[in-house]
Design a protein around this motif. Sequence first.
Motif, PDB file in Angstrom:
ATOM      1  N   GLY A 101       0.968  -0.907  -0.144  1.00 21.50           N
ATOM      2  CA  GLY A 101      -0.185  -0.187  -0.065  1.00 21.50           C
ATOM      3  C   GLY A 101       1.112   1.671   0.036  1.00 21.50           C
ATOM      4  N   VAL A 102       0.015   1.905   0.615  1.00 22.33           N
ATOM      5  CA  VAL A 102       1.434   3.614   0.673  1.00 22.33           C
ATOM      6  C   VAL A 102       0.643   4.133   1.844  1.00 22.33           C
ATOM      7  N   TYR A 103       2.342   4.847   2.878  1.00 21.63           N
ATOM      8  CA  TYR A 103       1.756   5.496   3.280  1.00 21.63           C
ATOM      9  C   TYR A 103       1.992   7.111   3.230  1.00 21.63           C
ATOM     10  N   ILE A 104       0.950   7.871   4.096  1.00 18.26           N
ATOM     11  CA  ILE A 104       0.990   9.355   4.150  1.00 18.26           C
ATOM     12  C   ILE A 104       1.293  10.289   5.120  1.00 18.26           C
ATOM     13  N   PRO A 105       2.431  10.384   4.988  1.00 20.77           N
ATOM     14  CA  PRO A 105       2.827  11.462   6.376  1.00 20.77           C
ATOM     15  C   PRO A 105       2.264  12.563   6.470  1.00 20.77           C
ATOM     16  N   ARG A 106       1.517  13.059   5.690  1.00 21.61           N
ATOM     17  CA  ARG A 106       1.474  14.552   5.108  1.00 21.61           C
ATOM     18  C   ARG A 106       0.569  14.448   4.495  1.00 21.61           C
ATOM     19  N   ARG A 107      -0.943  15.374   5.013  1.00 22.28           N
ATOM     20  CA  ARG A 107      -2.303  15.409   3.672  1.00 22.28           C
ATOM     21  C   ARG A 107      -2.191  16.686   4.127  1.00 22.28           C
ATOM     22  N   HIS A 108      -2.538  17.989   3.248  1.00 28.23           N
ATOM     23  CA  HIS A 108      -2.719  19.230   2.909  1.00 28.23           C
ATOM     24  C   HIS A 108      -4.365  18.969   1.905  1.00 28.23           C
ATOM     25  N   SER A 109      -5.464  20.031   3.036  1.00 26.64           N
ATOM     26  CA  SER A 109      -6.398  20.512   1.415  1.00 26.64           C
ATOM     27  C   SER A 109      -6.899  21.630   1.960  1.00 26.64           C
ATOM     28  N   SER A 110      -6.955  22.325   1.002  1.00 31.24           N
ATOM     29  CA  SER A 110      -8.638  23.501   0.737  1.00 31.24           C
ATOM     30  C   SER A 110      -9.387  23.842   1.533  1.00 31.24           C
TER      31      SER A 110
END
Length: 256
Positions: A101-110
């Motif tokens: 799978g993937v590891y997502i250390p950082r997410r950002h959103s408007s």
Amino acid sequence: MDVKSDARERANAAPPIPPMAARIAQRVLVNYRVDREVAQSLLPRGLRPQLIAGYAVAGVCLIHLTAFRPAWFAPAIGHRSRNAAHRIAVEWDTADGPATGVYIPRRHSSSRLARLAGGRVFPGTHLPAAVTFRATESDLTVDVGADDLRVHVAARRGSGIPFHSRLFETLEESSMFFRKDAVGWSPSRSGRLEGLRLSTEAWRVEPLVVTDLQSTFFEALPAGSAEFDHALFMHDVPTRWSGVNAPAPSPRLLQD
């Protein structure tokens, strides 16, 4: 695995979330070759980088969603959001063998809604950012601006765009690699890992020629440890998100 280990994994499983649906208006996958040891240093225990030609594979997913809603709602009711997620392709051990799978250390959103609901209603804590997409039939530009992050991608798109990569020989190989990793793990507000699964029956990608690129996330890594490899583009794709009905990855304390 013994009974106690199995009980620990069940206890760490994420609570169920309602299935969500959306349409991917535009999605850009900007992919990097990353030194395997540097990539490992970015991962929590229990995860290890997937390796292609000796490199870890990481990148940033830039996505413009429309009609985001509970799956049983009509599309006209949905919400729009523009998001950025830095990700690393990973694998981990399960009772049935290795999983990917993937590891997502950082997410950002408007989207304020995404920031409020992320990590509460559905997995994925989002930080605030201004995310803009500008696209024509032949050009695409995406910008992300946050207090702690900058991303800028300018690219050419359209028929006849060639595919170039040191990780994958063909566009089809690249497409299959990213399609198989439908599960994304990210830190929850409490620090444990939460999983989210993306699924679509309309997966299709096209290559981009990147003409200008900036990512402060990758530029902050040790010099020479992360190099841009290739970028992919998706558009007008219906998709669904659901929770992961499995324990979060964790270090194997006891061997079978």
